[in-house]
Design a protein around this motif. Sequence first.
Motif, PDB file in Angstrom:
ATOM      1  N   PHE A  22       0.868  -1.251   0.179  1.00  0.00           N
ATOM      2  CA  PHE A  22      -0.085  -0.055   0.130  1.00  0.00           C
ATOM      3  C   PHE A  22       0.871   1.127   0.176  1.00  0.00           C
ATOM      4  O   PHE A  22       0.629   2.221  -0.708  1.00  0.00           O
ATOM      5  N   ILE A  23       1.910   1.366   0.830  1.00  0.00           N
ATOM      6  CA  ILE A  23       2.847   2.324   1.041  1.00  0.00           C
ATOM      7  C   ILE A  23       3.431   2.838  -0.514  1.00  0.00           C
ATOM      8  O   ILE A  23       3.772   3.634  -0.842  1.00  0.00           O
ATOM      9  N   SER A  24       4.032   1.502  -1.054  1.00  0.00           N
ATOM     10  CA  SER A  24       4.582   1.737  -2.363  1.00  0.00           C
ATOM     11  C   SER A  24       3.892   2.164  -3.479  1.00  0.00           C
ATOM     12  O   SER A  24       4.302   2.933  -4.598  1.00  0.00           O
ATOM     13  N   MET A  25       2.492   2.286  -3.206  1.00  0.00           N
ATOM     14  CA  MET A  25       1.657   2.663  -4.110  1.00  0.00           C
ATOM     15  C   MET A  25       1.796   4.212  -4.299  1.00  0.00           C
ATOM     16  O   MET A  25       1.703   4.993  -5.361  1.00  0.00           O
ATOM     17  N   PHE A  26       2.172   4.742  -3.285  1.00  0.00           N
ATOM     18  CA  PHE A  26       2.319   6.171  -3.200  1.00  0.00           C
ATOM     19  C   PHE A  26       3.676   6.580  -3.838  1.00  0.00           C
ATOM     20  O   PHE A  26       3.830   7.528  -4.842  1.00  0.00           O
ATOM     21  N   ALA A  27       4.809   5.745  -3.555  1.00  0.00           N
ATOM     22  CA  ALA A  27       6.136   6.071  -4.234  1.00  0.00           C
ATOM     23  C   ALA A  27       5.997   5.817  -5.762  1.00  0.00           C
ATOM     24  O   ALA A  27       6.631   6.414  -6.369  1.00  0.00           O
ATOM     25  N   LEU A  33      -1.318  11.932  -4.619  1.00  0.00           N
ATOM     26  CA  LEU A  33      -1.721  12.846  -3.699  1.00  0.00           C
ATOM     27  C   LEU A  33      -1.039  14.378  -4.096  1.00  0.00           C
ATOM     28  O   LEU A  33      -0.024  14.300  -4.213  1.00  0.00           O
ATOM     29  N   ASP A  34      -1.997  15.411  -4.158  1.00  0.00           N
ATOM     30  CA  ASP A  34      -1.344  16.827  -4.357  1.00  0.00           C
ATOM     31  C   ASP A  34      -0.985  17.175  -3.254  1.00  0.00           C
ATOM     32  O   ASP A  34      -1.824  17.511  -2.199  1.00  0.00           O
ATOM     33  N   TRP A  35       0.401  16.841  -2.724  1.00  0.00           N
ATOM     34  CA  TRP A  35       0.889  17.585  -1.439  1.00  0.00           C
ATOM     35  C   TRP A  35       0.606  19.002  -1.362  1.00  0.00           C
ATOM     36  O   TRP A  35       0.700  19.630  -2.126  1.00  0.00           O
ATOM     37  N   VAL A  36       0.359  19.674  -0.404  1.00  0.00           N
ATOM     38  CA  VAL A  36       0.018  21.073  -0.085  1.00  0.00           C
ATOM     39  C   VAL A  36       1.263  21.924  -0.295  1.00  0.00           C
ATOM     40  O   VAL A  36       2.351  21.263   0.385  1.00  0.00           O
ATOM     41  N   SER A  37       1.246  22.528  -0.977  1.00  0.00           N
ATOM     42  CA  SER A  37       2.643  23.533  -1.285  1.00  0.00           C
ATOM     43  C   SER A  37       2.409  24.883  -0.810  1.00  0.00           C
ATOM     44  O   SER A  37       1.435  25.512  -0.864  1.00  0.00           O
ATOM     45  N   PHE A  38       3.162  25.309   0.152  1.00  0.00           N
ATOM     46  CA  PHE A  38       3.216  26.627   0.680  1.00  0.00           C
ATOM     47  C   PHE A  38       3.931  27.484   0.023  1.00  0.00           C
ATOM     48  O   PHE A  38       4.030  28.473   0.243  1.00  0.00           O
ATOM     49  N   MET A  39       4.858  27.307  -1.205  1.00  0.00           N
ATOM     50  CA  MET A  39       5.571  28.264  -1.868  1.00  0.00           C
ATOM     51  C   MET A  39       4.724  29.615  -2.088  1.00  0.00           C
ATOM     52  O   MET A  39       5.384  30.521  -2.079  1.00  0.00           O
TER      53      MET A  39
END
Length: 168
Positions: A22-27, A33-39
Amino acid sequence: MSSDLFKRITILVGVALLALAFISMFAYDVIKLDWVSFMEIQPAFQPMYNPLPVPAGSIPIDGSVYVPSEGVPANPIPAEAASITRGMELYHINCIHCHGPLGKGDGTVAIYLQNKPANLTGLPVRALSDGGIFLTISDGIQGKMPALNENLTVRERWDVVNYVRSLK
Ligand code: HEC
């Protein structure tokens, strides 16, 4: 008893493998997932927006530029064919969409602008000095025209000035 232990270990290993899968599905981008970007919410200097003032005592190394105490700069570049041709190419990149192909202020985005681009062949612009046009290109006009000093070097700006002068 030992078969019970075997069963437990098998279940444990099975669960661990499932979790790993399951975890490697992210990798491997199976689950994205669109990680929140604070740029974009950091304080930042945007291009062509509130250019920083020149520090006191600075000396231009790039030819004639505006030095506040010295008034409008004089045009150091003769209006020769080479300069005008270069100016035309730069005009077509930086100005044409607002000021139009012949400088009449009828570029493709002009209809969308609240403040209409100036007609560069009209009397008010023809009455400006070369240095005046240079400063307009360099600093823009607050809320109307962007400062283009980051897009054009000093030399390039004078070429554009020579081209604007050649518009009839
Ligand atoms: C985003 C559109 C836009 C771009 C790009 C743009 N201008 Fe302008 N320009 C304007 C507008 C709008 C005005 C009129 C402002 C006003 O009403 O005083 C203007 C005014 C001028 C004036 C007249 C200034 C004055 O004091 O009357 C000159 C000269 C000029 N632009 C030259 C240029 C040149 C050369 C370029 C390219 C290097 C350029 N502009 C790029 C929108 C633009």
